[in-house]
Design a protein around this motif. Structure first.
Motif, mmCIF file in Angstrom:
data_model
loop_
_atom_site.group_PDB
_atom_site.id
_atom_site.type_symbol
_atom_site.label_atom_id
_atom_site.label_comp_id
_atom_site.label_asym_id
_atom_site.label_seq_id
_atom_site.Cartn_x
_atom_site.Cartn_y
_atom_site.Cartn_z
ATOM 1 N N ASN A 499 0.817 -1.219 0.000
ATOM 2 C CA ASN A 499 0.000 0.000 0.000
ATOM 3 C C ASN A 499 0.848 1.264 0.000
ATOM 4 O O ASN A 499 0.460 2.283 -0.571
ATOM 5 N N ARG A 502 1.840 1.652 -3.598
ATOM 6 C CA ARG A 502 0.716 2.158 -4.389
ATOM 7 C C ARG A 502 0.450 3.633 -4.111
ATOM 8 O O ARG A 502 0.165 4.414 -5.025
ATOM 9 N N ALA A 503 0.542 4.015 -2.833
ATOM 10 C CA ALA A 503 0.303 5.418 -2.484
ATOM 11 C C ALA A 503 1.341 6.318 -3.137
ATOM 12 O O ALA A 503 1.030 7.425 -3.603
ATOM 13 N N ARG A 506 0.452 6.658 -6.808
ATOM 14 C CA ARG A 506 -0.676 7.583 -7.008
ATOM 15 C C ARG A 506 -0.229 9.024 -6.837
ATOM 16 O O ARG A 506 -0.643 9.915 -7.577
ATOM 17 N N ALA A 507 0.620 9.253 -5.853
ATOM 18 C CA ALA A 507 1.088 10.621 -5.600
ATOM 19 C C ALA A 507 1.923 11.145 -6.761
ATOM 20 O O ALA A 507 1.994 12.362 -6.985
ATOM 21 N N GLU A 509 1.386 10.436 -9.939
ATOM 22 C CA GLU A 509 0.611 10.585 -11.167
ATOM 23 C C GLU A 509 0.363 12.050 -11.476
ATOM 24 O O GLU A 509 0.079 12.838 -10.557
#
Length: 520
Positions: A499, A502-503, A506-507, A509
């Motif tokens: 996680n 993944r975080a 995402r940050a 992107e």
């Protein structure tokens, strides 16, 4: 103005007393960590005595103050720290270190007093607790009784001594403020102990700091106790009602229940607020009796500037502003948890050896290292721990039930960490910006535990997240503990690593397309 102060104005005295050499004990604590920059702003030179000097490394003032290793119970280290000192600040106590904390406080105060006298120190300054008038010392809480005894020992040292006695200290991050804040914010209807009717004279941390700094330059013939308080005398119930008004909360319904003892009410406070029962108990026990200043003689030697001392509502507004702006410089949890482990990391060269369990995980991350680091440094507190929230919550509750700190200490700053910061039931032991965060567990465990998180680049230039949990068991109970929780590691630690990766992705992107100029 020092950036650690609550509110406008400056405690800087300057003038004839500037340039004194000041020794500060307790600089890793709530008040001591704020006092050091105030003394520096006043033109004094500061030396800090700390058991773990590295914990002061990341403070904004660290490069301006001298830091020496030592402990107030170690006469030799105190003697070395006292060399060349004009004013010695005693801001430590052994509360919560065990049933014999009063004996520890007594021994440490005597050591400090004797070494100050031997070194020719010109003044000792001590911050103690305000004791109720007319109450025999035997009826006081152990906390207040010990504070009073320490004051007497220092006054009897032969060194001119200023003993400041304060009741409830209001400032962002203080234990008293956090207790008041969470009780009022979380409970619209409160069933409260009888001590909510006790009259109290709270004082802003701003005024405590001003009195501490000003005490350095008191005339040599002055050696006595001073009461320090704000202009308002309130019951605890009135304090909660006024907090609700200042914080713009709906009116609170408060229902006192006389049978709630200080012990029971400390557990109640521990359930509702981040302040654990071990710290809440001395705070609540101190509220059994009225704590109101009997004199205000401090103004003869430390005259307040216009607008000071701060009223209770103003102190609340300033503290709340600091919390909302994430500018809390020290917190009640800044000091180490009594009994917390201080052994070296098991991979350090000076480690004595023994069993060591590890859980190692590594993942490639589709994000640049700086994006990964922002997630790592922002972990805990409101952001959580990126895996199985219920498991973390249950572990926190179990820790509270056995007298630990639990998860609710949160963070001092939502985005930045520094060595020594408390982080839920961890403490930051090491941080290498952009690369390493090492946390040491302060929950109750049958052993020592660490959690390390790395933001790295592999040989192919790809970002890699590496995570390592270490546990050094103490005895059979420690081994049994590890094997009982290891089946859950794939979910807890494995999920955490995935996680976090993944975080970070995402940050990293790019933001999505916004509306065009026509608004369509």
């Amino acid at each position: 103005m020092s950036q650690t102060a609550e509110g406008p104005g400056s405690t800087s005295g300057g003038g004839a007393g500037a340039g004194l050499r000041c020794l500060v004990t307790g600089a890793t604590g709530y008040v001591g960590g704020r006092l050091v920059p105030e003394l520096l702003d006043a033109g004094h030179r500061v030396r800090c005595l700390a058991r773990s000097p590295d914990r002061l490394r990341d403070h904004p003032w660290a490069g301006k103050a001298e830091v020496v290793r030592g402990d107030v119970t170690d006469a030799d280290s105190v003697a070395r720290a006292m060399e060349g000192v004009d004013v010695a600040y005693y801001l430590v106590h052994a509360l919560g270190s065990g049933d014999d904390f009063e004996a520890t406080d007594r021994r440490a105060a005597r050591t400090f007093a004797e070494r100050a006298a031997a070194a020719g120190v010109r003044r000792i300054v001590y911050l103690g607790g305000l004791t109720p008038a007319g109450v025999p010392e035997g009826e006081l809480s152990p906390h207040l009784r010990s504070r009073a005894e320490v004051g007497r020992i220092l006054l009897a040292s032969g060194v001119p001594t200023t003993v400041l006695r304060a009741a409830v200290v209001i400032g962002s991050g203080s234990a008293s403020f956090e207790m008041l804040r969470y009780l009022t914010e979380r409970l619209p209807v409160m069933v409260t102990p009888s001590w909510v009717h006790t009259r109290i004279q709270p004082v802003a941390v701003r005024d405590v700091l001003r009195a501490l700094v000003g005490s350095a330059t008191m005339p040599r013939e002055v050696s006595r106790t001073f009461d320090v308080g704000g202009p308002d005398i309130l019951t605890y119930r009135e304090m909660m009602e006024r907090y609700a008004r200042v914080a713009e909360l709906p009116r609170r319904l408060i229902l006192p229940v006389p049978m709630l003892s200080p012990g029971l009410s400390s557990h109640w406070v521990g359930l509702v607020t981040p302040v654990p029962a071990a710290i809440a108990r001395p705070l609540t026990e101190s509220l059994r009796h009225e704590v109101v200043c009997g004199e205000n003689d401090i103004v003869r030697y430390v005259p307040p500037p216009p607008g000071y001392p701060l009223g209770f509502d103003d102190a609340l507004r300033l503290a709340l502003q600091r919390v909302r702006e994430a500018r809390v410089t020290t917190r009640w949890s800044s000091a180490s948890v009594p009994g917390a482990p201080s052994d070296p990391l098991p991979t350090d060269p000076d480690w004595a050896g023994g069993s060591l369990y590890t859980d190692d995980r590594a993942l490639s991350v589709d994000a640049p290292p700086d994006a990964l680091w922002r997630v790592v440094e922002g972990i805990g507190g409101d952001h959580g721990w990126y895996s199985f929230p219920l498991a973390w919550a249950v572990r926190g509750w179990l820790d509270r039930l056995v007298g630990g700190v639990g998860l609710r200490r949160g963070r001092r700053d939502a985005a930045r960490l520094r060595v020594g910061d408390s982080l839920d039931f961890w403490r930051v032991e090491e941080i290498v910006p952009g690369r390493l965060l090492r946390l040491r567990a302060e929950m109750r465990l049958p052993g020592l535990a660490w959690l390390e998180m790395y933001a790295e680049t592999d040989d192919a230039g790809r970002t890699r997240y590496r995570q390592r949990a270490l546990f050094h068991p103490h005895g059979l109970a420690g081994h049994a503990y590890w094997w009982s929780v290891s089946p859950f590691h794939a979910v807890v630690f494995g999920g955490m690593a995935r996680n976090i990766a993944r975080a970070a992705a995402r940050a990293a992107e790019p933001p999505g397309p916004g509306p065009d100029a026509t608004g369509s």
